[in-house]
Design a protein around this motif. Structure first.
Motif, PDB file in Angstrom:
ATOM      1  N   ILE A 164       0.838  -1.207   0.000  1.00  0.00           N
ATOM      2  CA  ILE A 164       0.000   0.000   0.000  1.00  0.00           C
ATOM      3  C   ILE A 164       0.869   1.252   0.000  1.00  0.00           C
ATOM      4  CG2 ILE A 164      -1.791   1.274   1.235  1.00  0.00           C
ATOM      5  CD1 ILE A 164      -2.647  -1.442   2.466  1.00  0.00           C
ATOM      6  N   LEU A 165       1.940   1.241   0.804  1.00  0.00           N
ATOM      7  CA  LEU A 165       2.808   2.413   0.910  1.00  0.00           C
ATOM      8  C   LEU A 165       3.568   2.701  -0.374  1.00  0.00           C
ATOM      9  CD1 LEU A 165       4.239   1.870   4.506  1.00  0.00           C
ATOM     10  CD2 LEU A 165       2.672   3.681   3.777  1.00  0.00           C
ATOM     11  N   MET A 166       3.621   1.745  -1.285  1.00  0.00           N
ATOM     12  CA  MET A 166       4.238   2.005  -2.582  1.00  0.00           C
ATOM     13  C   MET A 166       3.423   3.001  -3.386  1.00  0.00           C
ATOM     14  SD  MET A 166       5.446  -1.832  -3.732  1.00  0.00           S
ATOM     15  CE  MET A 166       6.619  -2.795  -2.761  1.00  0.00           C
ATOM     16  N   GLU A 167       2.145   3.162  -3.034  1.00  0.00           N
ATOM     17  CA  GLU A 167       1.275   4.047  -3.804  1.00  0.00           C
ATOM     18  C   GLU A 167       0.619   5.132  -2.950  1.00  0.00           C
ATOM     19  OE1 GLU A 167      -1.549   3.493  -7.663  1.00  0.00           O
ATOM     20  OE2 GLU A 167      -1.379   1.842  -6.245  1.00  0.00           O
ATOM     21  N   LEU A 168       0.331   4.822  -1.688  1.00  0.00           N
ATOM     22  CA  LEU A 168      -0.346   5.778  -0.815  1.00  0.00           C
ATOM     23  C   LEU A 168       0.594   6.266   0.277  1.00  0.00           C
ATOM     24  CD1 LEU A 168      -3.833   4.063  -0.272  1.00  0.00           C
ATOM     25  CD2 LEU A 168      -3.129   5.653  -2.067  1.00  0.00           C
ATOM     26  N   PRO A 169       0.540   7.563   0.630  1.00  0.00           N
ATOM     27  CA  PRO A 169       1.387   8.068   1.711  1.00  0.00           C
ATOM     28  C   PRO A 169       0.867   7.621   3.080  1.00  0.00           C
ATOM     29  CG  PRO A 169       0.039   9.830   0.772  1.00  0.00           C
ATOM     30  CD  PRO A 169      -0.192   8.623  -0.077  1.00  0.00           C
ATOM     31  N   PRO A 170       1.697   7.713   4.136  1.00  0.00           N
ATOM     32  CA  PRO A 170       1.360   7.117   5.436  1.00  0.00           C
ATOM     33  C   PRO A 170       0.089   7.650   6.093  1.00  0.00           C
ATOM     34  CG  PRO A 170       3.692   7.655   5.332  1.00  0.00           C
ATOM     35  CD  PRO A 170       3.071   8.243   4.112  1.00  0.00           C
ATOM     36  N   PHE A 171      -0.077   8.971   6.134  1.00  0.00           N
ATOM     37  CA  PHE A 171      -1.266   9.511   6.796  1.00  0.00           C
ATOM     38  C   PHE A 171      -2.542   9.091   6.063  1.00  0.00           C
ATOM     39  CE2 PHE A 171       1.786  12.924   8.283  1.00  0.00           C
ATOM     40  CZ  PHE A 171       1.813  12.487   9.606  1.00  0.00           C
ATOM     41  N   THR A 172      -2.466   9.033   4.741  1.00  0.00           N
ATOM     42  CA  THR A 172      -3.621   8.588   3.953  1.00  0.00           C
ATOM     43  C   THR A 172      -3.960   7.141   4.270  1.00  0.00           C
ATOM     44  OG1 THR A 172      -3.083  10.121   2.154  1.00  0.00           O
ATOM     45  CG2 THR A 172      -4.511   8.251   1.619  1.00  0.00           C
ATOM     46  N   LEU A 173      -2.935   6.296   4.324  1.00  0.00           N
ATOM     47  CA  LEU A 173      -3.154   4.889   4.661  1.00  0.00           C
ATOM     48  C   LEU A 173      -3.836   4.752   6.006  1.00  0.00           C
ATOM     49  CD1 LEU A 173      -2.731   1.806   4.622  1.00  0.00           C
ATOM     50  CD2 LEU A 173      -0.379   2.222   5.400  1.00  0.00           C
ATOM     51  N   ARG A 174      -3.322   5.422   7.013  1.00  0.00           N
ATOM     52  CA  ARG A 174      -3.898   5.285   8.352  1.00  0.00           C
ATOM     53  C   ARG A 174      -5.272   5.952   8.457  1.00  0.00           C
ATOM     54  NH1 ARG A 174      -1.517   0.853   8.991  1.00  0.00           N
ATOM     55  NH2 ARG A 174       0.673   0.928   9.611  1.00  0.00           N
ATOM     56  N   ALA A 175      -5.496   7.042   7.743  1.00  0.00           N
ATOM     57  CA  ALA A 175      -6.818   7.672   7.753  1.00  0.00           C
ATOM     58  C   ALA A 175      -7.861   6.730   7.160  1.00  0.00           C
ATOM     59  CB  ALA A 175      -6.781   8.988   6.978  1.00  0.00           C
ATOM     60  N   ILE A 176      -7.515   6.086   6.037  1.00  0.00           N
ATOM     61  CA  ILE A 176      -8.441   5.136   5.412  1.00  0.00           C
ATOM     62  C   ILE A 176      -8.660   3.937   6.320  1.00  0.00           C
ATOM     63  CG2 ILE A 176      -8.720   3.505   3.494  1.00  0.00           C
ATOM     64  CD1 ILE A 176      -7.189   5.481   1.731  1.00  0.00           C
ATOM     65  N   GLY A 177      -7.581   3.395   6.866  1.00  0.00           N
ATOM     66  CA  GLY A 177      -7.688   2.206   7.704  1.00  0.00           C
ATOM     67  C   GLY A 177      -8.491   2.445   8.965  1.00  0.00           C
ATOM     68  N   PHE A 178      -8.175   3.508   9.697  1.00  0.00           N
ATOM     69  CA  PHE A 178      -8.871   3.778  10.952  1.00  0.00           C
ATOM     70  C   PHE A 178     -10.341   4.127  10.719  1.00  0.00           C
ATOM     71  CE2 PHE A 178      -4.641   5.371  12.956  1.00  0.00           C
ATOM     72  CZ  PHE A 178      -4.201   4.062  13.039  1.00  0.00           C
ATOM     73  N   THR A 179     -10.609   4.952   9.696  1.00  0.00           N
ATOM     74  CA  THR A 179     -11.999   5.349   9.423  1.00  0.00           C
ATOM     75  C   THR A 179     -12.835   4.157   8.993  1.00  0.00           C
ATOM     76  OG1 THR A 179     -11.262   7.560   8.754  1.00  0.00           O
ATOM     77  CG2 THR A 179     -13.470   6.894   8.082  1.00  0.00           C
ATOM     78  N   SER A 180     -12.305   3.366   8.064  1.00  0.00           N
ATOM     79  CA  SER A 180     -13.044   2.190   7.594  1.00  0.00           C
ATOM     80  C   SER A 180     -13.263   1.200   8.725  1.00  0.00           C
ATOM     81  CB  SER A 180     -12.280   1.518   6.453  1.00  0.00           C
ATOM     82  OG  SER A 180     -12.080   2.406   5.378  1.00  0.00           O
ATOM     83  N   GLY A 181     -12.233   0.974   9.526  1.00  0.00           N
ATOM     84  CA  GLY A 181     -12.366   0.048  10.648  1.00  0.00           C
ATOM     85  C   GLY A 181     -13.410   0.503  11.646  1.00  0.00           C
ATOM     86  N   ALA A 182     -13.407   1.802  11.962  1.00  0.00           N
ATOM     87  CA  ALA A 182     -14.393   2.329  12.908  1.00  0.00           C
ATOM     88  C   ALA A 182     -15.811   2.163  12.375  1.00  0.00           C
ATOM     89  CB  ALA A 182     -14.105   3.803  13.190  1.00  0.00           C
ATOM     90  N   LEU A 183     -16.020   2.497  11.101  1.00  0.00           N
ATOM     91  CA  LEU A 183     -17.361   2.394  10.518  1.00  0.00           C
ATOM     92  C   LEU A 183     -17.837   0.943  10.485  1.00  0.00           C
ATOM     93  CD1 LEU A 183     -17.052   4.942   7.554  1.00  0.00           C
ATOM     94  CD2 LEU A 183     -18.320   5.238   9.705  1.00  0.00           C
ATOM     95  N   ILE A 203      -9.506   6.080  25.279  1.00  0.00           N
ATOM     96  CA  ILE A 203      -8.753   6.998  24.422  1.00  0.00           C
ATOM     97  C   ILE A 203      -7.245   6.794  24.571  1.00  0.00           C
ATOM     98  CG2 ILE A 203      -8.227   9.432  24.004  1.00  0.00           C
ATOM     99  CD1 ILE A 203     -11.145  10.039  24.787  1.00  0.00           C
ATOM    100  N   VAL A 204      -6.792   6.680  25.823  1.00  0.00           N
ATOM    101  CA  VAL A 204      -5.349   6.558  26.059  1.00  0.00           C
ATOM    102  C   VAL A 204      -4.815   5.232  25.520  1.00  0.00           C
ATOM    103  CG1 VAL A 204      -3.576   6.349  27.839  1.00  0.00           C
ATOM    104  CG2 VAL A 204      -5.326   8.118  28.023  1.00  0.00           C
ATOM    105  N   LEU A 245     -10.721   3.305  17.148  1.00  0.00           N
ATOM    106  CA  LEU A 245     -10.370   3.588  15.757  1.00  0.00           C
ATOM    107  C   LEU A 245     -10.935   4.931  15.306  1.00  0.00           C
ATOM    108  CD1 LEU A 245     -10.886   0.032  14.234  1.00  0.00           C
ATOM    109  CD2 LEU A 245      -8.724   1.284  14.345  1.00  0.00           C
ATOM    110  N   ALA A 246     -12.151   5.257  15.763  1.00  0.00           N
ATOM    111  CA  ALA A 246     -12.771   6.530  15.383  1.00  0.00           C
ATOM    112  C   ALA A 246     -11.948   7.712  15.907  1.00  0.00           C
ATOM    113  CB  ALA A 246     -14.193   6.591  15.924  1.00  0.00           C
ATOM    114  N   PHE A 247     -11.525   7.647  17.157  1.00  0.00           N
ATOM    115  CA  PHE A 247     -10.727   8.731  17.723  1.00  0.00           C
ATOM    116  C   PHE A 247      -9.353   8.817  17.067  1.00  0.00           C
ATOM    117  CE2 PHE A 247     -13.846   8.696  21.168  1.00  0.00           C
ATOM    118  CZ  PHE A 247     -13.978  10.066  21.411  1.00  0.00           C
ATOM    119  N   CYS A 248      -8.774   7.669  16.743  1.00  0.00           N
ATOM    120  CA  CYS A 248      -7.467   7.673  16.087  1.00  0.00           C
ATOM    121  C   CYS A 248      -7.566   8.187  14.648  1.00  0.00           C
ATOM    122  CB  CYS A 248      -6.874   6.269  16.090  1.00  0.00           C
ATOM    123  SG  CYS A 248      -6.398   5.670  17.728  1.00  0.00           S
TER     124      CYS A 248
END
Length: 309
Positions: free
Chosen positions: A41-60, A84-85, A202-205
């Motif tokens: 994934i990181l070969m095409e997507l930057p790190p913050f984008t990867l984690r934003a997609i992963g955390f948001t999708s996982g939370a939903l 949270i912590v 995941l939502a908070f992250c």
């Protein structure tokens, strides 16, 4: 503040040997295979984008599943700070560090350093939970340090700060995950369902990752992503972000810190072998020695009987 300890599980919830082994094996395989998936994934997507997609999708996905199961989404006020912590350390800190770490060093070596986590969890449990460390476990810690120094040897030192950046980031990932795991155990009994807790974590992250993605990155449009990126992202979301994360939280609450982290013994082996097979990374004697020392460290730390208090 005195640490809270979980009361004995009811008879119907007492973990069986077969169930514990299956849980540990699933976590090890899911997270082990996630290492090359994230690198693809990181070969095409930057790190913050990867984690934003992963955390948001996982939370939903998790919160939607909780709604379908009619699980209460409300979390008791006293659990929110812990939720949270612990999420900040086990999910946000670990996953963000591993993404940046893999961009600065081979995935196989990154996995070895990250899963020195049980050694750090043992030290933190000694500090925060009052769990004593046996002589055998001190030996395991020494093996773990030897494995780390093997990867941080002359080759890394020769490159100066650039050679050390990746390993130090991965060491931070291991420490973050270890601290979050010990804090989950320190909290003791959680009233909320594990799916609800993980979904809210995941939502908070996801929130800071979305902000950083918008501010710092310009990811390519999904229509341009390669097939390998889609397949890797699907595996990452289904097996790592959601399934394995739930199993990990369940694992920590059912077992002791030592027993719970036993699953990490499998992960670097799966991660290293899959990175070599799928990414074509070299398997040098130095990497082999570091892997063997790390596996020995985790085995000694996790399998040695604890000392009597």
């Amino acid at each position: 503040m005195r640490p809270q300890t979980a009361p004995p599980l009811p008879a119907r919830e007492t973990p069986t040997l077969l169930g514990s082994v299956a849980l540990i094996a699933a976590i090890g395989l899911f997270w082990g295979g996630n290492w090359p998936a994230v690198r693809f994934i990181l070969m095409e997507l930057p790190p913050f984008t990867l984690r934003a997609i992963g955390f948001t999708s996982g939370a939903l996905m998790l919160l939607a599943w909780a709604c379908l199961r009619r699980l209460p989404l409300r979390v008791p006020p006293g659990e929110w700070p812990w939720l949270i912590v612990t999420g900040a350390f086990t999910i946000l800190g670990f996953n963000l560090a591993t993404a940046f770490g893999q961009l600065r060093m081979p995935t196989s070596q990154a996995a070895i350093i990250a899963f020195s986590m049980p050694c750090w969890a043992l030290l933190l449990a000694w500090w925060l939970l009052g769990q004593r460390i046996t002589r055998g476990q001190w030996l395991g810690l020494a093996c773990g340090q030897a494995g780390l120094l093997t990867l941080l040897g002359p080759a890394a030192l020769a490159d100066g700060s650039q050679g050390l950046a990746g390993p130090l980031i991965m060491l931070g990932a291991a420490l973050s995950w270890a601290l979050g795991t010990v804090l989950i155990k320190r909290r003791g009994v959680w009233q909320s369902h594990v799916v609800v807790i993980t979904g809210w974590q995941l939502a908070f992250c996801a929130l800071p990752m979305i902000v950083m993605m918008v501010w710092k990155e310009t990811p390519p449009a999904p229509a341009t992503w390669q097939a390998s990126t889609w397949w890797a992202l699907g595996y990452h979301l289904l097996f790592s972000v959601t399934t394995a994360q739930i199993l990990w939280f369940l694992n920590v609450n059912r077992l002791s810190v030592g027993q719970a982290t036993l699953s990490t013994l499998i992960i670097p082996s799966v991660g290293v072998s899959s990175a070599i097979l799928l990414l074509g990374e070299p398997f040098s004697p130095r990497v082999l020695l570091a892997l063997l020392l790390t596996l020995a460290a985790v085995a000694i730390v996790m399998l040695h009987r604890p000392a009597a208090p």
